[in-house]
Design an enzyme around this catalytic site. Structure first.
Site: not given
Length: 270
Positions: A2-3, A258, A52
């Site tokens: 989750p951001e 990424r 986060k």
């Protein structure tokens, strides 16, 4: 993972449900048993998010710190609570609501000095009113590290994740490989303001939408994006598809393990 907008959204929900209430805390799985014992029977003073990281502050200067990581999930509802099922790390209950946590990377009780140390190692969070974009630029504008990597670095910008990093760079017209020292503070301020606005909208909507009104499905008479993350985006997970602005095929690459995505026309390399 989750951001930051998701964590801030959760903080707001948990504040509404539990702030000011005495709660019972346990760990059906057993892995958080010691921490649950410390918090059980205390009043939740407030909740907040930093990047986060989710922080539930309790009376007695104790803080429940949760980082969901890749697999962590919360569930909540009105009493009565369901029977514990599976690997339930933590359960918290007030007189009216229950909260369950499964699979987090971190679930621990912190003291004030430990909370301060956590904050100190994090960068500036665009969703917090106490954030300072100039402090973030102090780390961005002094080296050759690519902007994509800097946006993903939680010691620089706390809460920005893969989707926001890709999308805010497209909206700024900057290639992901652009070195941080190549942009001025005024350019960074524009990016920061845009990222802050996008993330604030994400808190409200509960999903990430980054396209301008001219590029929505309705405006372009195109099918809505179908993706498990939801939301309308310009480049994220759209390799080979036409750019919504210029029609050029979106490109995919990688950086530090990424995925990054960009339009070679709208985001020319410097």
């Amino acid at each position: 993972m989750p951001e930051g907008h998701t964590i801030h959204r959760l903080a707001g929900i948990h504040r509404e449900l539990f702030a000011g209430r005495v709660v019972a805390v346990d760990s059906p799985q057993g892995r958080f048993a010691d921490g649950a014992t410390l918090l059980d029977g205390r009043r939740v003073a407030d909740t907040e998010a930093y990047g986060k990281h989710l922080l539930h502050h309790f009376d007695g200067e104790l803080t429940l710190h949760v980082h969901l990581g890749l697999y962590g999930k919360f569930a909540d509802g009105p009493r009565p609570a369901p029977d514990p099922v599976g690997q339930l790390r933590m359960r918290m209950m007030s007189d009216a609501h229950w909260l369950e946590l499964r699979g987090p990377t971190a679930c621990e009780v912190l003291t004030p000095p430990e909370v301060a140390a956590l904050r100190a190692r994090l960068g500036q969070d665009p969703l917090r009113d106490d954030a300072d974009p100039l402090l973030a630029y102090g780390k961005i504008g002094r080296g050759s590290k690519p902007l994509f990597a800097l946006l993903m670095d939680q010691t620089v910008v706390a809460g920005c994740g893969l989707i926001y990093a890709n999308e805010v760079l497209f909206r700024a017209g900057l290639a992901p490989t652009t070195p941080g020292r190549a942009i001025s503070f005024s350019r960074w301020q524009e990016m920061w303001d845009d990222l802050r606005a996008l993330m604030k909208e994400g808190v409200v909507r509960g999903r990430i939408d980054t396209v301008h009104s001219d590029h929505t499905p309705e405006a372009m008479r195109r099918a809505p994006r179908v993706d498990r993350h939801g939301g309308e985006v310009y480049v994220y997970r759209r390799p080979g598809q036409p750019c919504l602005v210029c029609g050029t095929a979106i490109v995919r690459g990688s950086m530090a393990g990424r995925n990054l995505y960009w339009c070679p026309v709208c985001q020319p390399s410097t």
